[in-house]
Write an enzyme that holds these catalytic residues in place. Structure first.
Site, PDB file in Angstrom:
ATOM      1  CE1 TYR A  30      -3.615   2.632   0.759  1.00 34.78           C
ATOM      2  CE2 TYR A  30      -2.151   3.327   2.539  1.00 34.78           C
ATOM      3  CZ  TYR A  30      -3.258   3.550   1.728  1.00 34.78           C
ATOM      4  OH  TYR A  30      -3.985   4.708   1.880  1.00 34.78           O
ATOM      5  CD  GLU A  52      -8.011   7.970   5.803  1.00 35.76           C
ATOM      6  OE1 GLU A  52      -8.007   7.977   7.048  1.00 35.76           O
ATOM      7  OE2 GLU A  52      -7.038   7.597   5.136  1.00 35.76           O
ATOM      8  CD1 TRP A  60      -4.027   2.482   5.693  1.00 30.55           C
ATOM      9  CD2 TRP A  60      -6.172   3.076   5.844  1.00 30.55           C
ATOM     10  NE1 TRP A  60      -4.601   2.304   4.454  1.00 30.55           N
ATOM     11  CE2 TRP A  60      -5.917   2.667   4.523  1.00 30.55           C
ATOM     12  CE3 TRP A  60      -7.459   3.492   6.178  1.00 30.55           C
ATOM     13  CZ2 TRP A  60      -6.894   2.663   3.533  1.00 30.55           C
ATOM     14  CZ3 TRP A  60      -8.438   3.484   5.193  1.00 30.55           C
ATOM     15  CH2 TRP A  60      -8.152   3.077   3.894  1.00 30.55           C
TER      16      TRP A  60
END
Length: 212
Positions: A30, A52, A60
């Site tokens: 990522y 988010e 995350w």
């Protein structure tokens, strides 16, 4: 091996990157291939700002590892489809163990899909709206280092975007959430100085055609 006080982490390949991926394979991928790369696709922008919102109070990485489940649950974040979700869908999502089962965040995502449709009607696309807020050189630090990032979880621009979104009825879009969105979608390049991705992301941003 982490380089002391730099925020850089040297991986098994001997390459220095931002520390936060922790050399975990999915997180590292990522970091290298998504984070900070400029995005003009409305579906991806909508997905990211919603995720988010779900990430608030969590890591995350937790959301990233559930991302495919979220896509399946929320019609791949096609906001025209999500805007049509009903109370029955809310109950379905609350029963889905593959996502974060938080009623407020689920309801917020459906609400934000409706607001996204309104934004497209006015601005032509989500991308056209968000990219008008891209910070200018005078709003960016000369050097992006660990001290800067730690001192600036929000910026004047993320505060401005947050206020504008809330005026338009969006929810779960506080300044910290918005700044994380900006970092991920390439509105800023916050790869640390010395990270292998910083220069590549900067080149992509320079070549990127800003939506209008």
């Amino acid at each position: 091996m982490e380089k002391e006080n730099t925020g850089l982490l040297v991986g098994p390949d001997g390459v220095a990157r931002c520390f936060w991926h922790g050399n975990l394979p999915d997180y590292l991928h990522y970091h290298d291939h998504e984070w900070g790369r400029p995005v003009a696709d409305d579906r991806r922008l909508f997905e990211k700002i919603c995720l988010e919102g779900f990430q608030s109070g969590l890591s995350w990485l937790t959301i990233l590892r559930k991302r495919e489940n979220f896509r399946a649950a929320f019609a791949n974040f096609e906001f025209d489809k999500v805007a049509a979700f009903t109370d029955k869908d809310v109950e379905r999502l609350l029963g889905d163990a593959g996502i974060i089962r938080h009623r407020g965040k689920i309801v917020s995502t459906i609400n934000n899909a409706k607001r996204a449709r309104e934004m497209v009607d006015v601005s032509g696309s989500l991308a056209a709206w968000f990219w008008t807020f891209e910070p200018g050189p005078d709003e960016r630090p000369e050097i992006v280092d660990l001290a800067h990032l730690r001192a600036n979880p929000t910026t004047s621009v993320s505060v401005r975007i947050s206020k504008e979104l809330k005026k338009r009825g969006w929810s779960f879009v506080g300044p910290t959430t918005v700044y994380a969105f900006m970092q991920a979608m390439g509105l800023v390049n916050d790869h640390l100085e010395g990270c292998v991705c910083r220069e590549a992301v900067e080149k992509e941003r320079k070549a990127f055609k800003r939506p209008k």
